[in-house]
Design a protein around this motif. Structure first.
Motif, PDB file in Angstrom:
ATOM      1  N   THR A 178       0.804  -1.229   0.000  1.00  0.00           N
ATOM      2  CA  THR A 178       0.000   0.000   0.000  1.00  0.00           C
ATOM      3  C   THR A 178       0.836   1.278   0.000  1.00  0.00           C
ATOM      4  N   LYS A 217      -2.574   0.218   9.291  1.00  0.00           N
ATOM      5  CA  LYS A 217      -4.039   0.099   9.211  1.00  0.00           C
ATOM      6  C   LYS A 217      -4.465  -0.311   7.806  1.00  0.00           C
ATOM      7  N   ALA A 218      -3.797  -1.315   7.290  1.00  0.00           N
ATOM      8  CA  ALA A 218      -4.087  -1.769   5.931  1.00  0.00           C
ATOM      9  C   ALA A 218      -4.321  -3.265   5.904  1.00  0.00           C
ATOM     10  N   SER A 226      -6.086  -3.619  -1.892  1.00  0.00           N
ATOM     11  CA  SER A 226      -6.290  -3.008  -0.584  1.00  0.00           C
ATOM     12  C   SER A 226      -7.300  -1.894  -0.811  1.00  0.00           C
ATOM     13  N   PRO A 227      -8.589  -2.211  -0.695  1.00  0.00           N
ATOM     14  CA  PRO A 227      -9.638  -1.244  -1.052  1.00  0.00           C
ATOM     15  C   PRO A 227      -9.550   0.069  -0.293  1.00  0.00           C
ATOM     16  N   GLU A 228      -9.193   0.028   0.996  1.00  0.00           N
ATOM     17  CA  GLU A 228      -9.160   1.264   1.772  1.00  0.00           C
ATOM     18  C   GLU A 228      -8.029   2.193   1.341  1.00  0.00           C
ATOM     19  N   HIS A 229      -7.027   1.641   0.659  1.00  0.00           N
ATOM     20  CA  HIS A 229      -5.940   2.469   0.143  1.00  0.00           C
ATOM     21  C   HIS A 229      -6.073   2.743  -1.350  1.00  0.00           C
TER      22      HIS A 229
END
Length: 409
Positions: A67, A126-127, A149-152
């Motif tokens: 990420t 936090k990934a 890594s959808p949140e990133h």
């Protein structure tokens, strides 16, 4: 080698042999086979207790590394971070079920429709990273992979056809590539799948060696050029040696923003291309570079088409050193698969992958844009097109994935 060729006596005899003797037997076997070895079954003593579908985990098992480019504002540094993803993944991808001082083994050949699903979490950044891989073709063998890594907002989509030949070494040719995309910058990176040689038959310790020059090409114009030299070459005094440089296509051919050199399976150094200042020293065995723990469902809760469930008896026998049982259980799966293909032919049906789709090569806009005027060839006719995950379907598919149908029929 089929099950009928492997009696308990032969397996016990093979297991008691020295590594050098077993390697000699393997050389004789490989020398007797003409053409592609990719679907050839290795003697049980050379099999790793895992499927080839697990190998892509090496790119996802360090969420902070995967990420990192998504959080870097400088495109020059982003290119270096993508190069880092590539380099850090090589060791665990190629040293299957071992380390650089342990003779490598061959992973189990994936069967058509086999799946591997897993994830990793890194609380420090936090990934999470998620991996989905599926064997979308068996003849020829083609594996499709999706890491995200959808949140990133970062994802990698790739596929590879593997061809293997023997000429004193095992030559592994990978046809395909990975395309990494970063949402925030609407940026693409083309990452290669390098060709590999398996060496060490005379020394009794098999090891992988990458040779040749490969490029990671970015839509921002930055290129990472990696020259793999290997043991015995003029400047490569150790196995797995490489040199790389990061530059921009708008600059002169001799320009260099970063230099990276060392041994990809052990350690390397990153230097400023202008000053020679050491910016980073990477040690693959350092505690801070250890992979995160894999999150994967317990085998008993997995779908029958998931790797560790489908191969559980084979994996258990290999780990326990019971090569006869490993051969027998492996043959059950392989024979059932052969019967499925016969039935499909008789019924005039065609196998459909569960989570991936193939599209014509002329629709792969990002690839053609990045490789314009480079001489690169997509070779989509050899990989049955370009493979990409069906995002919406993959998010909604539920078990049992194929109803009452299992790999055994």
């Amino acid at each position: 080698m089929s099950l009928k060729d492997v009696t308990p006596e032969k397996v016990s005899e093979a297991d008691s042999k020295s590594m050098s003797s077993r390697l000699l037997d393997l050389v004789k076997l490989l020398s007797s086979i003409k053409g592609d070895l990719a679907n050839i079954t290795s003697p049980p003593s050379f099999l790793a207790p895992s499927s080839v579908l697990e190998n892509p985990h090496s790119w996802a098992e360090r969420p902070s590394v995967f990420t990192a480019p998504a959080g870097e504002e400088d495109p020059q540094k982003r290119s270096l971070l993508v190069l880092r993803i590539f380099l850090t993944g090589l060791r665990n991808q190629l040293y299957v079920a071992g380390a650089p001082n342990v003779s490598i083994k061959k992973p189990l050949n994936a069967f058509l429709g086999e799946l591997f699903l897993s994830s990793w979490a890194d609380p420090d950044c936090k990934a999470t990273t998620k991996l989905v891989s599926e064997q979308v073709s068996h003849h020829p063998p083609i594996t499709a992979v999706h890491i995200s890594s959808p949140e990133h907002g970062i994802r990698a989509d790739g596929y590879a056809r593997v061809e293997m030949t023997f000429s004193g070494t095992v030559n592994v040719r990978q046809i395909g590539h990975t395309m990494l995309h970063i949402d925030k910058f609407d940026e693409d990176y083309l990452l290669p799948f390098p060709d590999v040689q398996v060496r060490g038959f005379l020394s009794g310790c098999l090891y992988p060696e990458i040779l040749g020059t490969y490029k990671i090409i970015s839509s921002t114009g930055y290129v990472s050029e990696i020259n793999f030299m290997g043991k015995g070459f003029f400047r490569g005094k150790k196995k797995n040696y490489f040199e790389a440089r990061v530059y921009h296509t708008s600059q002169s051919k001799n320009s260099c923003l970063y230099e990276v050199a060392g041994v990809w399976s052990e350690c390397w150094v990153v230097k400023d291309g202008s000053t020679g200042e050491i910016l980073e020293t990477y040690d693959a065995d350092a505690s801070e570079n250890r992979p995160a723990s894999m999150n994967i469902e317990a085998v008993e809760n997995q779908d029958p088409w998931e790797s560790r469930n489908a191969w559980k008896h084979v994996i258990g026998a290999l780990k326990g050193g019971d090569l006869w049982t490993a051969s027998a259980e492996k043959n059950k799966v392989e024979e059932a698969q052969r019967q499925m293909r016969v039935k499909e032919k008789q019924e005039g049906t065609q196998w459909e992958p569960l989570l991936f789709d193939s599209v014509p090569g002329n629709q792969h806009e990002a690839y053609h844009r990045l490789t314009e005027n480079t001489g690169y060839n997509l070779m989509d006719s050899e990989t049955k097109g370009v493979w990409r995950i069906k995002d919406e379907h993959a998010a909604s598919v539920q078990k049992p994935f194929r109803g009452s149908l299992t790999p055994l029929g």
